[in-house]
Each structure stands twice: as C-alpha cells, then as structure tokens.
Write a protein that holds these residues in place. Structure first.
Motif, PDB file in Angstrom:
ATOM      1  N   MET A 145       0.831  -1.212   0.000  1.00 30.60           N
ATOM      2  CA  MET A 145       0.000   0.000   0.000  1.00 30.60           C
ATOM      3  C   MET A 145       0.864   1.260   0.000  1.00 30.60           C
ATOM      4  SD  MET A 145      -3.154  -0.953   2.544  1.00 30.60           S
ATOM      5  CE  MET A 145      -4.106  -2.446   2.311  1.00 30.60           C
ATOM      6  N   ARG A 151      -4.383  -0.837  -3.617  1.00 29.38           N
ATOM      7  CA  ARG A 151      -5.261   0.269  -3.233  1.00 29.38           C
ATOM      8  C   ARG A 151      -5.143   0.520  -1.739  1.00 29.38           C
ATOM      9  NH1 ARG A 151     -10.883  -1.536  -4.832  1.00 29.38           N
ATOM     10  NH2 ARG A 151      -9.950  -3.574  -4.910  1.00 29.38           N
ATOM     11  N   ALA A 152      -5.288   1.760  -1.351  1.00 29.26           N
ATOM     12  CA  ALA A 152      -5.257   2.105   0.072  1.00 29.26           C
ATOM     13  C   ALA A 152      -6.580   1.682   0.687  1.00 29.26           C
ATOM     14  CB  ALA A 152      -5.029   3.602   0.250  1.00 29.26           C
ATOM     15  N   LEU A 153      -6.525   0.636   1.480  1.00 28.60           N
ATOM     16  CA  LEU A 153      -7.694   0.087   2.164  1.00 28.60           C
ATOM     17  C   LEU A 153      -7.363  -0.015   3.651  1.00 28.60           C
ATOM     18  CD1 LEU A 153      -8.420  -2.803  -0.360  1.00 28.60           C
ATOM     19  CD2 LEU A 153      -9.845  -0.784  -0.011  1.00 28.60           C
ATOM     20  N   PRO A 154      -8.360  -0.163   4.512  1.00 29.74           N
ATOM     21  CA  PRO A 154      -8.057  -0.360   5.939  1.00 29.74           C
ATOM     22  C   PRO A 154      -7.157  -1.588   6.115  1.00 29.74           C
ATOM     23  CG  PRO A 154     -10.379   0.114   5.630  1.00 29.74           C
ATOM     24  CD  PRO A 154      -9.797  -0.104   4.261  1.00 29.74           C
ATOM     25  N   THR A 158      -8.109  -5.646   5.832  1.00 28.93           N
ATOM     26  CA  THR A 158      -7.589  -6.316   4.630  1.00 28.93           C
ATOM     27  C   THR A 158      -6.749  -7.528   5.024  1.00 28.93           C
ATOM     28  OG1 THR A 158      -7.561  -4.189   3.480  1.00 28.93           O
ATOM     29  CG2 THR A 158      -6.301  -5.982   2.481  1.00 28.93           C
ATOM     30  N   LEU A 193      -6.914  -6.439  -5.546  1.00 32.69           N
ATOM     31  CA  LEU A 193      -6.584  -5.366  -4.603  1.00 32.69           C
ATOM     32  C   LEU A 193      -5.567  -4.388  -5.181  1.00 32.69           C
ATOM     33  CD1 LEU A 193      -6.216  -7.478  -1.319  1.00 32.69           C
ATOM     34  CD2 LEU A 193      -8.145  -6.024  -1.980  1.00 32.69           C
TER      35      LEU A 193
END
Length: 198
Positions: A145, A151-154, A158, A193
C-alpha cells in the motif's frame, strides 16, 4: 556429558523443554489436544510429571508453546520465500505460496487452524498470529500500500480477510481440494486489490 564436561542446569532444562515440545507436537498431531493426556506426554518425552509442570503450568500452556513454535516456523518460511527486494505484489503472492506449502506439513493445518482456536480461543490465537504469520501478511500489505501497488484500504481488515482466505484454502487443500484452483483464486484476490495504473 559433552566433551567430558557435565551439562549445566540450563542445558538440562533446555533439553527437557525441547523434549516436551517435540513429544507434545507429535502427540497433538497424532491424537489431537483432547486425545492427548499428560501421562502420554511425559512418557513420550521421557521426563517426569514434575518436569512437565516445572516448564509449563498445564497441558494447555504446553499446547500454546507448540502452537507458538509452529506459527514461528510458518512465518520464517514465508519470510524466506518473500524477501524484501521482491516487488510488493510478487512478495504477497510468494508469501502466500510459502504459507500454503508450510501448512502442507502433515498435521500442521489441524493443529493451527482447528485445534488451536478451539483450545486457546480466537483472541489468544490472533495474538500469536499477530507475532508470526499474520504479522508477515500485514507487513506485506502495508509495504504494498505504501508503494501504491495496492489500493489504500483499511490495513487490519484487509489483512484479516486475506488471512482468512488463505486459512480456508489451507483447510480445503488438506481436505483433498485441488490446490491449483485455490491458488488461482487467491492470486485473483490479490490482483483485485492492486492499485489502478496511473
């Protein structure tokens, strides 16, 4: 005696502890936690009951030590397969492959994914995983990330969801499912992702 020298108390203690861990791992895999009693453990380790309780508070504490050792081994195998110089997505995929290979060691899947949560509880097992296999996945996702490869995800969510997918794959493969099919889907999850190209 080693080279004519007497072993120290520390060396004897370490030898006893190692014997208990080795015997416990074998018996917990062969008979499960519930199917293994302390008399069998001390007999297999060739130690006294007192030696068992000197090193471990009870059978559950010994089981926890076995789970921790197995979890550490899995993490080490993942780290060897996914060195830091790999591109982040490749590292995630190689780390995942290493996890599946490590879980293919006979009995390890049942020990870590079936018996451990039942005996230790989810919270304690998650704490162990956060130090070992779960840590490697979280670090890999974080690196990917930060490098904009994912992708910037929690991050925590994740890592937990992807970790659960790998755990489910390990259980299915141990149960006779086609490993190639699970690998294709796991790779697709990681690819899904990926960050969109700029």
């Amino acid at each position: 005696m080693q080279d004519g020298k007497r072993r120290t108390n520390k060396e004897r203690s370490e030898t006893t502890r190692a014997a208990l861990l080795e015997a416990a791992r074998r018996l917990f895999i062969e008979h499960s936690y519930a199917g293994t009693g302390t008399p069998e453990l001390v007999a297999a380790a060739e130690v006294t009951r007192g030696a068992l309780y000197h090193h471990f508070a009870d059978k559950q504490a010994l089981f926890r030590a076995v789970v921790e050792a197995e979890s550490r081994t899995v993490a080490e195998e993942i780290e060897r397969a996914a060195p830091e110089d790999l591109p982040p997505l490749d590292a995630l995929i190689q780390g995942g492959e290493a996890f599946l290979a490590a879980m293919a060691v006979p009995g390890r899947t049942r020990l870590l994914l079936i018996d451990a949560p039942a005996v230790l509880g989810r919270r304690e097992l998650d704490a162990i995983d956060a130090l070992h296999g779960g840590r490697t996945l979280r670090e890999g996702l974080d690196a990917a990330m930060r490098m904009n490869a994912l992708r910037a995800l929690p991050l925590d969510a994740t890592a937990q969801l992807l970790g659960a997918a790998y755990d489910r794959a390990a259980l299915a493969i141990e149960g006779g499912a086609d490993p190639a099919a699970w690998r294709v889907v796991l790779k697709a999850l990681i690819d899904g992702l990926a960050a969109a190209p700029a």
